[in-house]
Motif scaffolding. Structure first.
Motif, PDB file in Angstrom:
ATOM      1  N   VAL A 377      25.484   4.405 -10.723  1.00  0.00           N
ATOM      2  CA  VAL A 377      26.190   3.119 -10.770  1.00  0.00           C
ATOM      3  C   VAL A 377      27.599   3.185 -10.163  1.00  0.00           C
ATOM      4  CG1 VAL A 377      27.055   1.314 -12.293  1.00  0.00           C
ATOM      5  CG2 VAL A 377      24.829   2.341 -12.721  1.00  0.00           C
ATOM      6  N   PRO A 378      28.428   4.148 -10.541  1.00  0.00           N
ATOM      7  CA  PRO A 378      29.800   4.120 -10.007  1.00  0.00           C
ATOM      8  C   PRO A 378      29.840   4.230  -8.485  1.00  0.00           C
ATOM      9  CG  PRO A 378      29.544   5.843 -11.680  1.00  0.00           C
ATOM     10  CD  PRO A 378      28.200   5.275 -11.442  1.00  0.00           C
ATOM     11  N   PHE A 379      29.004   5.099  -7.948  1.00  0.00           N
ATOM     12  CA  PHE A 379      28.984   5.260  -6.496  1.00  0.00           C
ATOM     13  C   PHE A 379      28.460   3.988  -5.833  1.00  0.00           C
ATOM     14  CE2 PHE A 379      26.983   6.525  -2.498  1.00  0.00           C
ATOM     15  CZ  PHE A 379      28.054   7.140  -1.885  1.00  0.00           C
ATOM     16  N   ASP A 380      27.394   3.423  -6.416  1.00  0.00           N
ATOM     17  CA  ASP A 380      26.793   2.228  -5.822  1.00  0.00           C
ATOM     18  C   ASP A 380      27.799   1.087  -5.767  1.00  0.00           C
ATOM     19  OD1 ASP A 380      24.151   0.702  -5.090  1.00  0.00           O
ATOM     20  OD2 ASP A 380      25.254  -0.568  -6.489  1.00  0.00           O
ATOM     21  N   ILE A 381      28.566   0.932  -6.845  1.00  0.00           N
ATOM     22  CA  ILE A 381      29.544  -0.159  -6.864  1.00  0.00           C
ATOM     23  C   ILE A 381      30.552   0.034  -5.728  1.00  0.00           C
ATOM     24  CG2 ILE A 381      31.454  -1.129  -8.198  1.00  0.00           C
ATOM     25  CD1 ILE A 381      29.726  -0.653 -10.691  1.00  0.00           C
ATOM     26  N   HIS A 382      30.881   1.299  -5.449  1.00  0.00           N
ATOM     27  CA  HIS A 382      31.850   1.589  -4.400  1.00  0.00           C
ATOM     28  C   HIS A 382      31.320   1.223  -3.017  1.00  0.00           C
ATOM     29  CE1 HIS A 382      35.191   3.488  -2.421  1.00  0.00           C
ATOM     30  NE2 HIS A 382      34.371   4.253  -1.734  1.00  0.00           N
ATOM     31  N   VAL A 383      30.048   1.531  -2.750  1.00  0.00           N
ATOM     32  CA  VAL A 383      29.546   1.335  -1.383  1.00  0.00           C
ATOM     33  C   VAL A 383      28.590   0.157  -1.259  1.00  0.00           C
ATOM     34  CG1 VAL A 383      29.810   3.752  -0.738  1.00  0.00           C
ATOM     35  CG2 VAL A 383      27.648   2.956  -1.714  1.00  0.00           C
ATOM     36  N   HIS A 384      28.439  -0.649  -2.318  1.00  0.00           N
ATOM     37  CA  HIS A 384      27.514  -1.779  -2.265  1.00  0.00           C
ATOM     38  C   HIS A 384      27.799  -2.670  -1.062  1.00  0.00           C
ATOM     39  CE1 HIS A 384      24.676  -4.598  -4.151  1.00  0.00           C
ATOM     40  NE2 HIS A 384      25.414  -5.520  -3.569  1.00  0.00           N
ATOM     41  N   ASP A 385      26.708  -3.058  -0.360  1.00  0.00           N
ATOM     42  CA  ASP A 385      26.837  -3.930   0.809  1.00  0.00           C
ATOM     43  C   ASP A 385      27.737  -3.368   1.905  1.00  0.00           C
ATOM     44  OD1 ASP A 385      25.139  -6.017   1.087  1.00  0.00           O
ATOM     45  OD2 ASP A 385      26.262  -7.394  -0.185  1.00  0.00           O
ATOM     46  N   THR A 386      27.782  -2.041   1.999  1.00  0.00           N
ATOM     47  CA  THR A 386      28.460  -1.439   3.141  1.00  0.00           C
ATOM     48  C   THR A 386      27.410  -0.775   4.029  1.00  0.00           C
ATOM     49  OG1 THR A 386      28.691   0.755   2.192  1.00  0.00           O
ATOM     50  CG2 THR A 386      30.419  -0.837   1.663  1.00  0.00           C
ATOM     51  N   TYR A 387      27.889  -0.189   5.128  1.00  0.00           N
ATOM     52  CA  TYR A 387      26.965   0.465   6.045  1.00  0.00           C
ATOM     53  C   TYR A 387      26.337   1.718   5.459  1.00  0.00           C
ATOM     54  CZ  TYR A 387      26.835  -2.640   9.850  1.00  0.00           C
ATOM     55  OH  TYR A 387      26.537  -3.736  10.603  1.00  0.00           O
ATOM     56  N   PHE A 388      26.874   2.212   4.320  1.00  0.00           N
ATOM     57  CA  PHE A 388      26.213   3.351   3.687  1.00  0.00           C
ATOM     58  C   PHE A 388      24.805   2.952   3.248  1.00  0.00           C
ATOM     59  CE2 PHE A 388      25.132   6.422   0.441  1.00  0.00           C
ATOM     60  CZ  PHE A 388      25.625   7.605   0.979  1.00  0.00           C
ATOM     61  N   VAL A 389      24.697   1.742   2.708  1.00  0.00           N
ATOM     62  CA  VAL A 389      23.383   1.244   2.283  1.00  0.00           C
ATOM     63  C   VAL A 389      22.473   1.062   3.491  1.00  0.00           C
ATOM     64  CG1 VAL A 389      22.201  -0.638   1.110  1.00  0.00           C
ATOM     65  CG2 VAL A 389      24.401   0.162   0.253  1.00  0.00           C
ATOM     66  N   VAL A 390      23.042   0.525   4.590  1.00  0.00           N
ATOM     67  CA  VAL A 390      22.254   0.344   5.807  1.00  0.00           C
ATOM     68  C   VAL A 390      21.727   1.695   6.283  1.00  0.00           C
ATOM     69  CG1 VAL A 390      22.323  -0.450   8.196  1.00  0.00           C
ATOM     70  CG2 VAL A 390      23.596  -1.688   6.437  1.00  0.00           C
ATOM     71  N   ALA A 391      22.607   2.702   6.283  1.00  0.00           N
ATOM     72  CA  ALA A 391      22.185   4.042   6.703  1.00  0.00           C
ATOM     73  C   ALA A 391      21.074   4.543   5.789  1.00  0.00           C
ATOM     74  CB  ALA A 391      23.377   4.993   6.671  1.00  0.00           C
ATOM     75  N   HIS A 392      21.268   4.379   4.478  1.00  0.00           N
ATOM     76  CA  HIS A 392      20.279   4.874   3.514  1.00  0.00           C
ATOM     77  C   HIS A 392      18.899   4.296   3.778  1.00  0.00           C
ATOM     78  CE1 HIS A 392      17.906   5.304  -0.078  1.00  0.00           C
ATOM     79  NE2 HIS A 392      17.948   4.005  -0.281  1.00  0.00           N
ATOM     80  N   PHE A 393      18.796   2.976   3.841  1.00  0.00           N
ATOM     81  CA  PHE A 393      17.420   2.453   3.928  1.00  0.00           C
ATOM     82  C   PHE A 393      16.815   2.620   5.304  1.00  0.00           C
ATOM     83  CE2 PHE A 393      19.696  -1.768   4.111  1.00  0.00           C
ATOM     84  CZ  PHE A 393      19.272  -2.177   5.351  1.00  0.00           C
ATOM     85  N   HIS A 394      17.672   2.826   6.333  1.00  0.00           N
ATOM     86  CA  HIS A 394      17.053   3.139   7.622  1.00  0.00           C
ATOM     87  C   HIS A 394      16.543   4.579   7.655  1.00  0.00           C
ATOM     88  CE1 HIS A 394      18.815  -0.693   9.071  1.00  0.00           C
ATOM     89  NE2 HIS A 394      17.750  -0.675   9.863  1.00  0.00           N
ATOM     90  N   TYR A 395      17.203   5.469   6.912  1.00  0.00           N
ATOM     91  CA  TYR A 395      16.641   6.827   6.822  1.00  0.00           C
ATOM     92  C   TYR A 395      15.317   6.817   6.068  1.00  0.00           C
ATOM     93  CZ  TYR A 395      19.947   9.746   9.204  1.00  0.00           C
ATOM     94  OH  TYR A 395      20.661  10.364  10.196  1.00  0.00           O
ATOM     95  N   VAL A 396      15.184   5.894   5.108  1.00  0.00           N
ATOM     96  CA  VAL A 396      13.916   5.817   4.374  1.00  0.00           C
ATOM     97  C   VAL A 396      12.853   5.121   5.211  1.00  0.00           C
ATOM     98  CG1 VAL A 396      12.781   4.860   2.351  1.00  0.00           C
ATOM     99  CG2 VAL A 396      15.034   5.893   2.133  1.00  0.00           C
ATOM    100  N   LEU A 397      13.225   3.979   5.804  1.00  0.00           N
ATOM    101  CA  LEU A 397      12.198   3.146   6.431  1.00  0.00           C
ATOM    102  C   LEU A 397      12.005   3.420   7.915  1.00  0.00           C
ATOM    103  CD1 LEU A 397      12.747  -0.232   4.600  1.00  0.00           C
ATOM    104  CD2 LEU A 397      10.962   1.462   4.266  1.00  0.00           C
ATOM    105  N   PHE A 398      13.019   3.933   8.592  1.00  0.00           N
ATOM    106  CA  PHE A 398      12.826   4.305   9.997  1.00  0.00           C
ATOM    107  C   PHE A 398      12.541   5.814  10.074  1.00  0.00           C
ATOM    108  CE2 PHE A 398      14.259   3.040  14.504  1.00  0.00           C
ATOM    109  CZ  PHE A 398      13.378   3.934  15.056  1.00  0.00           C
ATOM    110  N   GLY A 399      13.497   6.605   9.608  1.00  0.00           N
ATOM    111  CA  GLY A 399      13.275   8.053   9.606  1.00  0.00           C
ATOM    112  C   GLY A 399      12.056   8.398   8.780  1.00  0.00           C
ATOM    113  N   GLY A 400      11.794   7.616   7.746  1.00  0.00           N
ATOM    114  CA  GLY A 400      10.611   7.827   6.923  1.00  0.00           C
ATOM    115  C   GLY A 400       9.410   7.110   7.513  1.00  0.00           C
TER     116      GLY A 400
END
Ligand SMILES: [Cu+2]
Lengths: 551, 201
Positions: A377-400
């Motif tokens: 939770v604390p980390f998510d609140i910090h980076v919510h709706d930033t490009y960190f999230v974009v990077a994360h789900f592209h590693y899951v859905l593209f890289g994955g």
């Protein structure tokens, strides 16, 4: 090999080793699961190119800090449709394509349980895709693929309504597909194939089917309420009229978190089938992989609110969803360790299919780790709706997912078309794709940690350098599609003829000719050994083996 | 590429008489799967309703009082129609097409009465679709269920239409009859839940 051709001669009408390509059946209402599988794969790849073009436009806009390539409104529509197309029209239907094509062959069935329903499910896809694209004429939806109210009910009504209708249609298609997958895997296996003799792809497809069946309807419910708010002016999600927008978020993510697993589980299954073949080793931990798919399926249904840590979710609820989300890392980690253990000490053949499979494992691990970070939770609140999230789900859905889908295409292309793909072009494709992907998305972690918000056309010039790197990576990604397209088209028509079993695989789809005859199996096949009995002494040809070789 | 190892994968054959066995019929199972999906839409809408009641500003305090007489009668009609319909299936299991037609006809009549009753209720309620959050949820939930009654009614009428062909349904082959009945029971169960949640709680 001799017995195999004998089987294909039985049912091939032309009598040759390859039936005449009746291209017209691919544009019609065919009931054959193989035709439908190809229809799904080709259609979804077409939409992948469209989604990629939208992404390229987004990245072109983001190459400079100012909003200069397209208007900010159009930019909003571009990323909205990019997300929608990639999820609902590319990854979900292309996994459906693989499931349709492979599952009946793998379990020794002649077709899916409900062939006509199968065709109906596919034919909902092109109209809804075209419907979605047509919204460009009226001003397309621009509230993001999440379509959160009140944002989504404040923009242009027509585009948003088209978006809702299109997603409802695609959801229905996916539910009908799921019914077919579940019943087929449950009931259509050859009698000799017990649950634990199934190829792992079938386990993964079953878990996918269950998830799609249970979660997609809730999204439909949310979209029905949203369309009332949008068109009639009710206030389900409108706080000024007494409603509550958070309810939409709960309903939306009750589908859309499992949707991640709907998109990744079949790919897990494909990878579990591809790695042992090209490592010439039995899969490590068959049951662990099989049951972890089912575990992911159920855990995946109770973690959705990790997308809503900043939506005023009460702290006790955030704690629950934080822990539940972290628990999912366990079955997922089990799979990753099993794949690595399978490759460990194997005779790895570094062909295109295996390269993409290994690319998948390594990229998915990065996406998985950033996923566990975001679960906190604390980390998510910090980076919510930033490009960190974009990077994360592209590693899951593209890289994955996408790497896995490519791996599957290289692996099963010979079976599907009867032709071999060109290995050199495949390796070029992999190299360009791998470099382009990491160049695009790895730097985005940093952008996000530095505080760059997603979904905004303009940004602070201090982010400019990294954004240029990302945009160059996207260019490489776009270019990487070219060798694949050339390879696929050229090989399909003029490639080397593929033998029935080019990789010496043990699953049943390799026991029939390439491409398989219309009815798949002239007689019900009996699996001669466990699907992963690689490296074991050859099984005798004629004697049926009722006891599968245990892993 | 293909060397000796390819002999691994040879499928042995069983008796060739198996060659032309018919496509197995799993339609009832498929229907149940479909109803799980349908049920999940209602579950989603029910949970949304409860969440609105718990947190939405527009649904705090007293909700409008609903008249119970008409919907009560409607509930009795719909619930008993499920039993009536079941007699129809029992009839066809004895190859009694006339019986099937009678009981299914009666079911269709009761279903239509339910819909008329619901229409009557809609026109006599003091709130409209947009009056309040409660009103909107009420209309959307009952309306969505009403659509399902309509669809069930169409299925029932379809069975009646087809049953005019002699021998179309028989003791051993009456998937349509079974499917219509299962669907009708589903619609019935949803209504009972809906009645309890919207009218009684
Ligand atoms: Cu999630």
């Amino acid at each position: 090999m001799t017995t195999l051709t004998q089987i294909s001669n039985d049912t091939t009408p032309s009598g040759g080793d390859r039936p005449k390509p009746e291209w017209r059946k691919y544009f019609g209402f065919s009931h054959d699961h193989k035709v439908i599988g190809i229809q799904y794969l080709v259609t979804s790849f077409f939409f992948y190119l469209i989604g990629g073009a939208l992404a390229a436009a987004v990245r072109t806009e983001l190459a400079t800090p100012a909003s200069d390539f397209v208007s900010p409104e159009l930019y909003n529509s571009l990323f909205t449709l990019h997300g929608t197309v990639m999820i609902f029209l590319w990854i979900v239907p292309s996994t459906a394509g693989f499931i349709n094509y492979l599952v009946p062959l793998m379990i020794g069935a002649r077709d899916m349980a409900f062939p006509r329903l199968n065709a109906i499910a596919f034919w909902m896809l092109p109209p809804s895709g075209l419907l979605l694209m047509s919204s460009f004429f009226v001003g397309p939806a621009s509230a993001g693929w999440t379509s959160y109210p009140p944002l989504s009910t404040m923009g242009p009504v027509a585009g948003e309504l088209i978006w809702i209708l299109s997603v409802l249609l695609l959801g229905t298609s996916s539910i009908l597909g799921a019914i077919n997958f579940i019943v087929t895997i449950w009931k259509m296996r050859v009698p000799q194939m017990g649950w634990n003799d199934m190829p792992l792809f079938c386990w993964a497809s079953l878990a996918t089917g269950i998830l799609a069946l249970v979660s997609t309807p809730v999204l439909a419910g949310a979209l029905i309420l949203l369309s009332f708010d949008l068109v009639v002016g009710t206030s389900f999600f409108n706080p000024t009229g007494g409603g509550d927008p958070i309810v939409y978020q709960h309903m939306f993510w009750f589908y859309s978190h499992p949707a991640v697993y709907i998109m990744i589980l079949p790919v897990f299954g494909m990878i579990s089938d591809i790695i042992p073949v090209h490592s010439r080793k039995a899969i490590f931990g068959y049951r662990a992989i099989a049951y972890s798919s089912i575990a992911i399926c159920f855990l995946g249904l109770i973690v959705w609110a990790h997308h809503m840590f900043t939506s005023g979710t009460p702290p006790w609820l955030r704690m629950f969803f934080m822990f539940a989300t972290m628990v999912i890392a366990v079955p997922t980690g089990i799979k990753v360790f099993s794949w690595v253990a399978t490759m460990w000490g194997g005779k790895i053949q570094l062909n295109s299919a295996m390269l993409f499979a290994m690319g998948f494992v390594s990229m998915f691990v990065i996406g998985g780790i950033s996923g566990v970070m975001l679960a906190a939770v604390p980390f998510d609140i910090h980076v919510h709706d930033t490009y960190f999230v974009v990077a994360h789900f592209h590693y899951v859905l593209f890289g994955g997912s996408v790497f896995g889908l490519y791996s599957g295409m290289y692996h099963w292309f010979p079976k599907i078309t009867g032709r071999m793909l060109n290995e050199k072009l495949g390796k070029i494709h992999f190299a360009l794709n791998f470099i382009g992907f990491n160049l695009t998305f790895l730097p985005m972690h940093k952008l996000g940690l530095d505080g760059m918000n997603r979904r905004i056309a303009e940004y602070d010039p201090k982010y400019a350098t990294i954004n240029i790197i990302c945009s160059i990576g996207t260019l490489l990604l776009a270019v990487s599609t070219v060798p694949f397209l050339i390879n696929a088209v050229r090989s399909w028509f003029w490639g080397d003829r593929a033998p029935a079993n080019p990789w010496n695989g043990l699953t049943l789809e390799w026991s029939v000719s390439s491409p398989p005859p219309v009815e798949n199996f002239a007689v019900d096949p009996i699996p001669a050994c466990h699907p992963y009995a690689y490296g074991k002494p050859p099984v005798s040809i004629s004697a049926p083996q009722p006891e599968p070789v245990s892993t | 590429m293909t060397t000796t190892t390819s002999t691994h994968l040879t499928t042995t054959t069983i008796a060739t008489t198996e060659h032309q066995h018919p496509h197995p019929d799993h339609r009832i199972l498929g229907l149940y799967m479909f109803l799980i999906a349908e049920g999940m839409i209602f579950v989603g809408l029910f949970v949304a309703y409860f969440t609105f009641r718990a947190v939405a500003p527009g649904m705090q305090g007293d909700l409008p009082k609903l008249e119970l007489m008409l919907p009560g009668i409607n509930t009795i009609i719909l619930v008993s129609s499920s039993f009536v319909m079941n007699r129809g299936q029992s009839a066809i299991k004895k190859n009694d097409t006339k019986g099937l037609q009678f009981w299914f006809g009666l079911t269709a009549l009761m279903g239509a009465t339910f819909l008329v009753g619901q229409m009557y209720e809609y026109f006599h309620l003091e709130f409209g679709l947009k009056s309040s959050l409660f009103a909107s949820t009420f209309y959307v939930l009952t309306g969505f269920h009403g659509l399902h009654v309509c669809f069930g009614l169409i299925l029932t009428l379809g069975v009646l239409w087809r049953s005019r062909t002699p021998e179309h349904y028989s003791e051993h082959s009456h998937f349509g009859v079974e499917a219509a009945e299962i669907y009708w029971h589903f619609v019935d169960v949803i209504w009972i839940l809906l009645f309890v949640i919207l009218y009684l709680l």
